[in-house]
Design a protein around this motif. Sequence first.
Motif, PDB file in Angstrom:
ATOM      1  N   ARG A   3       0.839  -1.192   0.000  1.00  0.00           N
ATOM      2  CA  ARG A   3       0.000   0.000   0.000  1.00  0.00           C
ATOM      3  C   ARG A   3       0.871   1.237   0.000  1.00  0.00           C
ATOM      4  N   TYR A   4       0.386   2.254  -0.683  1.00  0.00           N
ATOM      5  CA  TYR A   4       1.090   3.538  -0.751  1.00  0.00           C
ATOM      6  C   TYR A   4       0.729   4.323   0.503  1.00  0.00           C
ATOM      7  N   THR A   5       1.670   4.402   1.427  1.00  0.00           N
ATOM      8  CA  THR A   5       1.406   5.006   2.726  1.00  0.00           C
ATOM      9  C   THR A   5       1.977   6.422   2.782  1.00  0.00           C
ATOM     10  N   LYS A   6       1.651   7.082   3.898  1.00  0.00           N
ATOM     11  CA  LYS A   6       2.189   8.430   4.113  1.00  0.00           C
ATOM     12  C   LYS A   6       3.711   8.394   4.251  1.00  0.00           C
ATOM     13  N   ARG A   7       4.218   7.320   4.823  1.00  0.00           N
ATOM     14  CA  ARG A   7       5.669   7.203   4.962  1.00  0.00           C
ATOM     15  C   ARG A   7       6.333   7.099   3.591  1.00  0.00           C
ATOM     16  N   THR A   8       5.722   6.353   2.680  1.00  0.00           N
ATOM     17  CA  THR A   8       6.260   6.244   1.331  1.00  0.00           C
ATOM     18  C   THR A   8       6.269   7.596   0.640  1.00  0.00           C
ATOM     19  N   PHE A   9       5.182   8.345   0.807  1.00  0.00           N
ATOM     20  CA  PHE A   9       5.117   9.682   0.217  1.00  0.00           C
ATOM     21  C   PHE A   9       6.188  10.597   0.804  1.00  0.00           C
ATOM     22  N   MET A  13       9.292  12.447  -1.185  1.00  0.00           N
ATOM     23  CA  MET A  13       9.535  13.887  -1.135  1.00  0.00           C
ATOM     24  C   MET A  13      10.967  14.192  -0.696  1.00  0.00           C
ATOM     25  N   VAL A  14      11.485  13.410   0.242  1.00  0.00           N
ATOM     26  CA  VAL A  14      12.876  13.603   0.675  1.00  0.00           C
ATOM     27  C   VAL A  14      13.830  13.308  -0.474  1.00  0.00           C
ATOM     28  N   MET A  15      13.565  12.248  -1.223  1.00  0.00           N
ATOM     29  CA  MET A  15      14.412  11.902  -2.366  1.00  0.00           C
ATOM     30  C   MET A  15      14.360  12.981  -3.437  1.00  0.00           C
ATOM     31  N   ALA A  17      13.714  16.156  -2.894  1.00  0.00           N
ATOM     32  CA  ALA A  17      14.440  17.312  -2.365  1.00  0.00           C
ATOM     33  C   ALA A  17      15.945  17.122  -2.496  1.00  0.00           C
ATOM     34  N   VAL A  18      16.432  15.925  -2.188  1.00  0.00           N
ATOM     35  CA  VAL A  18      17.863  15.650  -2.328  1.00  0.00           C
ATOM     36  C   VAL A  18      18.290  15.756  -3.787  1.00  0.00           C
ATOM     37  N   GLY A  19      17.452  15.246  -4.695  1.00  0.00           N
ATOM     38  CA  GLY A  19      17.757  15.350  -6.116  1.00  0.00           C
ATOM     39  C   GLY A  19      17.837  16.793  -6.584  1.00  0.00           C
ATOM     40  N   VAL A  20      16.922  17.632  -6.087  1.00  0.00           N
ATOM     41  CA  VAL A  20      16.940  19.047  -6.459  1.00  0.00           C
ATOM     42  C   VAL A  20      18.200  19.724  -5.941  1.00  0.00           C
ATOM     43  N   VAL A  21      18.622  19.389  -4.722  1.00  0.00           N
ATOM     44  CA  VAL A  21      19.829  19.981  -4.145  1.00  0.00           C
ATOM     45  C   VAL A  21      21.044  19.643  -4.993  1.00  0.00           C
TER      46      VAL A  21
END
Length: 273
Positions: A3-9, A13-15, A17-21
């Motif tokens: 299941r696609y959980t809030k933790r997965t989301f 988002m962290v990944m 953000a790291v990619g953008v940095v």
Amino acid sequence: MNRYTKRTFALEMVMVAVGVVFAFPVYVLVNLAIRQPSDTSSPISPTRSPTFANFTGAWREAGLGGALINSVLVTTVSVLIVLAVSALAAYPLARSTARWSRSTFLLIMLGLILPFQLASLPLYQTVRDLGLLGSVWSLVLFYAGLQVPFTTFLYVGFLRALPRDFEDAAAIDGASPFTTFRYVVLPMLKPITVTALVLNAVAVWNDFFTPLLYLSGSDQQTVPVAVAGFVGQFVSDWNLIFAALLISIVPVLAVYLALQRSIINGFAGGLKG
């Protein structure tokens, strides 16, 4: 079913953000490299009238053609020598149980402990006495000796984790140790070989101090030295400087893209081993 959980989301988002940095400096580099000198807008704002004249100007003014040839020659020859010597040295060191094997391995590992800066003066004098100052072959000789301990360490660790069943079978069939290494062991070393190739190639390509020391006073230079001299000469023309920087990273990026699948398989194979 997963299941696609809030933790997965949150992880996604962290990944992102790291990619953008990590991607932001690359964006600024490319954005300024294709910008006209008359454009004084913010480096973050997209370039509206891109031009490739900066690349031709940087190539001509910095002498990047000869520098690229020298860097490719030094990197290719040095890495091939390092891989060949390290693999051949690591095989008996990893398989032999004699006392000399452990002593020799510890002696080679001293190259990892002692910083090469301590030997800069005697090495410089040795290269001078050999008449290699100002020649790219002095860099090949230096890197071939500098990178062998680390690469041998990688090969020995990988070989010790490999089972000896295939080698024993080859020995029963009458194969010599060298034949066993060439046709049995070497193909199994592909994961660590790809890893060592990438690490050594990046280290040699990006080195600035050694080419500056051994090639100073001559018309020979590598890409890092050429770009550094270009920055000092054209410090007010950042568009040309960023174009030169972009040209200098294209060969390494091209090699990585060409070997991307092998590099990923190499790291994965090393983790499995």
